[in-house]
Design a protein around this motif. Structure first.
Motif, mmCIF file in Angstrom:
data_model
loop_
_atom_site.group_PDB
_atom_site.id
_atom_site.type_symbol
_atom_site.label_atom_id
_atom_site.label_comp_id
_atom_site.label_asym_id
_atom_site.label_seq_id
_atom_site.Cartn_x
_atom_site.Cartn_y
_atom_site.Cartn_z
ATOM 1 N N GLU A 120 0.835 -1.194 0.000
ATOM 2 C CA GLU A 120 0.000 0.000 0.000
ATOM 3 C C GLU A 120 0.877 1.253 0.000
ATOM 4 O OE1 GLU A 120 -3.576 1.559 2.910
ATOM 5 O OE2 GLU A 120 -2.484 -0.264 3.330
ATOM 6 N N ARG A 121 0.463 2.256 -0.734
ATOM 7 C CA ARG A 121 1.275 3.475 -0.788
ATOM 8 C C ARG A 121 1.303 4.153 0.570
ATOM 9 N NH1 ARG A 121 2.280 4.249 -6.177
ATOM 10 N NH2 ARG A 121 3.696 5.921 -5.687
ATOM 11 N N THR A 122 2.383 4.832 0.834
ATOM 12 C CA THR A 122 2.488 5.565 2.091
ATOM 13 C C THR A 122 2.032 6.999 1.864
ATOM 14 O OG1 THR A 122 4.378 4.216 2.660
ATOM 15 C CG2 THR A 122 4.033 6.202 3.954
ATOM 16 N N ILE A 123 0.846 7.290 2.330
ATOM 17 C CA ILE A 123 0.314 8.642 2.166
ATOM 18 C C ILE A 123 0.368 9.314 3.529
ATOM 19 C CG2 ILE A 123 -1.618 10.031 1.365
ATOM 20 C CD1 ILE A 123 -0.626 8.205 -0.768
ATOM 21 N N TRP A 124 1.004 10.433 3.581
ATOM 22 C CA TRP A 124 1.148 11.142 4.854
ATOM 23 C C TRP A 124 0.750 12.589 4.631
ATOM 24 C CZ3 TRP A 124 2.620 8.916 9.480
ATOM 25 C CH2 TRP A 124 2.846 9.794 10.536
ATOM 26 N N ASN A 125 -0.279 13.030 5.321
ATOM 27 C CA ASN A 125 -0.799 14.395 5.155
ATOM 28 C C ASN A 125 -1.025 14.732 3.688
ATOM 29 O OD1 ASN A 125 -0.885 14.915 7.840
ATOM 30 N ND2 ASN A 125 1.120 15.859 7.920
ATOM 31 N N GLY A 126 -1.556 13.779 2.955
ATOM 32 C CA GLY A 126 -1.874 14.050 1.559
ATOM 33 C C GLY A 126 -0.688 13.964 0.622
ATOM 34 N N GLU A 127 0.470 13.608 1.140
ATOM 35 C CA GLU A 127 1.645 13.537 0.297
ATOM 36 C C GLU A 127 2.023 12.077 0.096
ATOM 37 O OE1 GLU A 127 5.786 15.997 0.313
ATOM 38 O OE2 GLU A 127 4.281 16.497 1.787
ATOM 39 N N ASP A 128 2.389 11.715 -1.115
ATOM 40 C CA ASP A 128 2.748 10.330 -1.398
ATOM 41 C C ASP A 128 4.235 10.147 -1.128
ATOM 42 O OD1 ASP A 128 3.245 7.856 -2.294
ATOM 43 O OD2 ASP A 128 2.283 8.114 -4.245
ATOM 44 N N LEU A 129 4.547 9.534 -0.005
ATOM 45 C CA LEU A 129 5.951 9.416 0.391
ATOM 46 C C LEU A 129 6.708 8.373 -0.413
ATOM 47 C CD1 LEU A 129 5.815 9.734 4.285
ATOM 48 C CD2 LEU A 129 6.053 11.506 2.585
ATOM 49 N N ASP A 130 6.007 7.594 -1.252
ATOM 50 C CA ASP A 130 6.713 6.620 -2.077
ATOM 51 C C ASP A 130 7.436 7.290 -3.247
ATOM 52 O OD1 ASP A 130 5.969 4.670 -0.420
ATOM 53 O OD2 ASP A 130 4.511 3.726 -1.732
ATOM 54 N N ILE A 131 7.014 8.490 -3.574
ATOM 55 C CA ILE A 131 7.710 9.233 -4.627
ATOM 56 C C ILE A 131 8.993 9.779 -4.018
ATOM 57 C CG2 ILE A 131 7.556 11.241 -6.163
ATOM 58 C CD1 ILE A 131 4.525 10.863 -6.056
ATOM 59 N N PRO A 132 10.132 9.633 -4.737
ATOM 60 C CA PRO A 132 11.390 10.133 -4.169
ATOM 61 C C PRO A 132 11.268 11.570 -3.656
ATOM 62 C CG PRO A 132 11.838 8.941 -6.174
ATOM 63 C CD PRO A 132 10.342 8.941 -6.005
ATOM 64 N N THR A 133 11.853 11.788 -2.498
ATOM 65 C CA THR A 133 11.739 13.095 -1.850
ATOM 66 C C THR A 133 12.282 14.216 -2.736
ATOM 67 O OG1 THR A 133 12.213 11.890 0.154
ATOM 68 C CG2 THR A 133 12.162 14.267 0.326
ATOM 69 N N TYR A 134 13.423 13.934 -3.402
ATOM 70 C CA TYR A 134 14.028 15.017 -4.192
ATOM 71 C C TYR A 134 13.108 15.455 -5.322
ATOM 72 C CZ TYR A 134 15.317 11.601 -7.791
ATOM 73 O OH TYR A 134 15.273 10.654 -8.773
ATOM 74 N N LEU A 135 12.221 14.538 -5.794
ATOM 75 C CA LEU A 135 11.271 14.928 -6.837
ATOM 76 C C LEU A 135 10.154 15.782 -6.241
ATOM 77 C CD1 LEU A 135 10.792 11.675 -8.946
ATOM 78 C CD2 LEU A 135 12.009 13.756 -9.577
ATOM 79 N N ARG A 136 9.636 15.338 -5.093
ATOM 80 C CA ARG A 136 8.530 16.078 -4.492
ATOM 81 C C ARG A 136 8.964 17.456 -4.032
ATOM 82 N NH1 ARG A 136 7.433 13.544 0.041
ATOM 83 N NH2 ARG A 136 8.683 11.733 -0.457
ATOM 84 N N LYS A 137 10.167 17.549 -3.473
ATOM 85 C CA LYS A 137 10.635 18.836 -2.946
ATOM 86 C C LYS A 137 11.334 19.649 -4.021
ATOM 87 C CE LYS A 137 10.180 17.529 1.582
ATOM 88 N NZ LYS A 137 9.170 17.961 2.431
ATOM 89 N N LYS A 138 11.377 19.088 -5.230
ATOM 90 C CA LYS A 138 12.008 19.781 -6.360
ATOM 91 C C LYS A 138 13.450 20.161 -6.052
ATOM 92 C CE LYS A 138 7.914 21.439 -8.712
ATOM 93 N NZ LYS A 138 7.370 20.123 -8.541
ATOM 94 N N ILE A 139 14.187 19.205 -5.518
ATOM 95 C CA ILE A 139 15.598 19.445 -5.246
ATOM 96 C C ILE A 139 16.374 19.070 -6.493
ATOM 97 C CG2 ILE A 139 17.575 18.690 -3.865
ATOM 98 C CD1 ILE A 139 15.509 18.120 -1.599
#
Lengths: 409, 378
Positions: free
Chosen positions: B355-374
């Motif tokens: 199951e995907r890890t959804i935390w506060n509406g954010e999909d934590l399975d997506i690499p962090t650097y992509l989500r935070k636009k690093i």
């Protein structure tokens, strides 16, 4: 021979760990057997493939039996991570009556028992299972922080209970797996709580500390203050996420990413360190390439920082950020990552260290301790449960065992 | 209608409490523009972490300083994470603000720090408090660049997880053509928003009489509109006012020349007229905006108010798509983790189908650097 050994089992995402041990008279822990196998069919602490997971568990149990030269006992204790554990504080109070049934009187031992009983009855959703009910301090007439209220004069007595609960299906599937082995599961304990039992000294628990178990698929944490668990939780993010991030960021395959993480990974980006490059050979359809250390560290740093931040946010939200005097203690496989300690120090703004198993012989505590913290703690927890339950021990002792937690159902 | 009748103590009359909240710099300044001209019984509140912004809203009664302990009176500096933390920290006052509110209208500019970061948090809290939410979101100008636009879209995505309806208003679209003065431009976007907010408020509180439109009707639209919704409103006078009104509704900056109406699967049309309102006019307006197909769910409400004699006002809320509600509103509860999993991609490939890890509406399975636009150094 002596009393049967206590066996604890942790079914992790990357490894299955089994530890057999016993508690000595002086409270120290003696490890007799140790088994470990590569975990299959488990992701984020949840069973994905029942058969694969079963084989991994059997292998680990066999290995433990071989090293201990003893058969495992009838029942084993389970350190459950995953299941999205959460904690909730529940407070309940009773009025204190004197012998004429008027309010106001001396608090008796029965009153304390009654208050504890009322507080233990925490309502829980059907899909959640109670792992621990941990007693907090008493509150007498609105005055909190009282450890033992017996004999005090008061109008009412309140006591808080911290309930650690996980997803029912996750825990029950793990128990079902044990039945298939076949062994009986005596009790399931929250892995994060077990880790804390293994690595925190009573002084650290009093001063306030957070133990973070960096597992392969989940990250569990427990916050102590004043000797009591104040907050606990689990996030389904772990070392496998770091590996996946490296895979997608560097376009290399998973095995290479895992190796790169272990050999050259670092959770902090150190601009002062010399620029390094690693060449990754072509393998399994991926073309080979040269990777700069700074790229690798940026990817790891982003993930680890976020994971720590999620925990730090929860601690802050519960108003506990000021109480981490003993700082952050890291356990689990992820604590072996270079820079994890430094990063934790940065994010939590508190001293950080890798957990050292205290009062334990038989396992190389310095090198291996942090990885085995959860199972060692589970043995400690089990030993405490066993010694507290059958014997009609002294009042004080019973009370201490309540403080330590237990009564998992 | 006076203030007394709006009292929430009288649920038997079907009246509901509506709060208009301005979030962040853009939201606060818009509310500051709307408030002096709004009906006296409308409730306003503003929230920001920037002390300067709150000072400009001195005439709004409820001002919430969310920056305490995080920014200490400064702005979020364009950092959404800071904005989010501010809002999370101000959880208690926000909860207090939202208690008893049935409909929350939020005006927020996305793309900045506080607005973008705090809006999803407020939406989540409102959902937990049982309030319906409509977000009027202002989108950044084109010239503000891709980064700001990216941020705006990022927070819009998060917002969609919790908000009942989102009305998107690109800033550039509601500007007058040509070389307008800055003040005029701001005035214009403020007025467009104000017309929408006040119109919606009037629709729900003042449609006494002829053909009632109540909260439940709006609720139906909100539950099905999959969080995206358009609106259009206009006022017309004169002999040919009905035809003129239809024309104005269709040429509203958000209506895209009526194209939005043509494709809409569901809409609410609220008409307010004076004593001289004719049935033919009502028919003309509803015919003019509703699509020709028979599948569109059209709900109309008509109110007569002596003050509108000689005038005709209308507001149209049109859904962009129609879906079965994602959230069962009897519980109305989405917790931080897990339950959103079914909404997004249910299973993640990389983690063995867990199951995907959804935390506060954010999909934590997506690499962090992509989500935070690093940006990764190569």
């Amino acid at each position: 021979m002596s009393a049967p050994l206590i066996t604890a089992l942790e079914i992790g995402t990357t490894t299955v760990k089994v530890l057999m041990g016993e508690l000595r008279e002086d409270g120290g822990l003696m490890v007799a057997g140790l088994g470990e196998s590569e975990s299959r069919g488990v992701h984020k602490g949840e069973i994905i493939d029942f058969e694969l997971a079963l084989n991994a568990v059997r292998r680990a149990l066999e290995e433990a039996e071989a090293t201990a030269h003893r058969a495992i006992g009838e029942s084993i204790y389970l350190a459950a991570s995953g299941g999205r554990a959460e904690s909730r504080l529940h407070q309940a109070g009773i009025p204190i009556l004197n012998e004429y049934e008027e309010t106001g009187g001396e608090i008796t031992a029965d009153d304390i028992d009654h208050a504890l009983e009322v507080a233990r009855k925490v309502p829980l959703a059907d899909d959640r299972i109670r792992l621990h009910t941990l007693q907090q301090t008493f509150e007498v007439d609105g005055r909190g922080g009282i450890v033992n209220p017996e004999g005090m004069l008061a109008q009412d007595l309140k006591v808080g209970m911290l309930l650690i609960h996980g997803r029912r299906s996750t825990v029950e599937n793990l128990k079902k797996l044990l039945q298939a082995v076949p062994v009986t599961c005596a009790d399931a304990a929250f892995a994060g709580f077990c880790s804390a039992l293994a690595v925190l000294t009573p002084e650290q628990k009093r001063a306030g500390a957070v133990v973070i178990d960096l597992g392969g698929g989940t990250t569990d944490f427990v916050v102590y203050n004043g000797g009591i668990v104040k907050l606990a939780g689990s996030i389904a993010v772990g070392g496998s996420h770091v590996t996946e991030d490296i895979c997608s960021g560097l376009n290399i395959n998973r095995r290479q990413a895992e190796a790169l993480k272990k050999e050259s990974g670092n959770a902090v980006i150190n601009a002062m360190a010399g620029e390094q490059s690693f060449s990754v050979p072509a393998e399994g359809g991926f073309s080979g390439r040269v990777v700069r250390s700074v790229t690798l560290h940026t990817i790891i740093n982003a993930r680890m920082k976020e994971t720590f931040r999620l925990i730090a946010d929860q601690i802050e939200d519960n108003g506990l950020s000021g109480v981490l005097n003993a700082g952050v203690v890291l356990t689990g496989g992820g604590s072996a990552l270079d820079g994890a300690v430094d990063l934790a120090q940065q994010v939590f703004n508190a001293p950080a260290q890798i957990g050292k198993i205290y009062d334990c012989v038989g396992v190389s505590t310095k090198k291996e301790g942090a990885r085995f913290a959860a199972v060692i703690g589970a043995v400690r927890y089990a030993a405490d449960q066993q010694s507290a339950a059958p014997k009609e021990a002294s009042r004080l002792r019973q009370w201490f065992s309540k403080l330590w937690g237990g009564h998992a159902s | 209608m006076n203030v007394d009748t709006l009292n929430i103590e009288q649920p038997s009359r079907g009246l509901r409490r509506i709060l208009v909240l301005g979030l962040g710099g853009a939201g606060c300044s818009t509310i500051a523009r709307i408030a002096p001209r709004a009906p006296a019984s409308m409730e306003f509140a503003v929230m920001d972490c920037d002390f300067q912004t709150l000072e400009t809203c001195a005439h709004i009664e409820t001002r919430l300083d969310a920056g305490k302990g995080v920014t200490d009176g400064l702005s979020a500096g364009g950092d959404m994470e800071t904005g989010r933390r501010c809002a999370e920290k101000a959880g208690k006052p926000i909860d207090a603000l939202l208690s008893g509110v049935d409909l929350l209208l939020v005006v927020v500019g996305l793309g900045g720090g506080f607005g973008g970061g705090a809006a999803p948090v407020v939406a989540r809290m409102a959902r937990n408090a049982g309030a319906n939410t409509i977000f009027f979101t202002l989108f950044p100008f084109k010239f503000e660049g891709g980064v700001v636009r990216g941020k705006a879209h990022n927070s819009l995505r998060r917002l969609r997880a919790y908000a009942d309806a989102i009305i998107q208003m690109p800033n550039s679209r509601i500007q007058p053509d040509g070389d307008a003065l800055l003040e005029d431009s701001l005035e214009r976007s403020g007025r467009t928003l104000a017309a929408g907010v006040v119109g919606l408020w009037r629709l729900l509180t003042e449609t006494g009489g002829v053909c009632n439109l109540d909260f439940a009707t709006l609720h139906t639209l909100l539950r099905h509109c999959d969080a995206t919704c358009r609106f259009s409103c206009a006022v017309a006078t004169g002999d040919d006012r009905a035809a003129e009104l239809v024309e104005m509704l269709r040429s509203h900056p958000l209506a895209e020349d009526g194209a939005v109406f043509e494709n809409s699967p569901g809409m609410i049309v609220g008409i307010t007229g004076g004593d001289d309102l004719r049935l033919s006019e009502v028919q003309q307006i509803v015919d003019g905006v509703s699509p020709e197909n028979e599948t569109c769910w059209v709900k109309m409400g008509v109110a007569t108010d002596p003050a509108f004699t000689g005038r005709l006002a209308a507001i149209v809320l049109a859904a962009e798509s129609w879906k079965e509600p994602l959230v069962e509103d009897s519980t109305g509860h989405i917790s931080g983790q897990g339950e959103l999993a079914g909404v997004l991609k249910p299973r993640s490939k990389a983690f063995g189908g867990a199951e995907r890890t959804i935390w506060n509406g954010e999909d934590l399975d997506i690499p962090t650097y992509l989500r935070k636009k690093i940006k990764l150094p190569r």
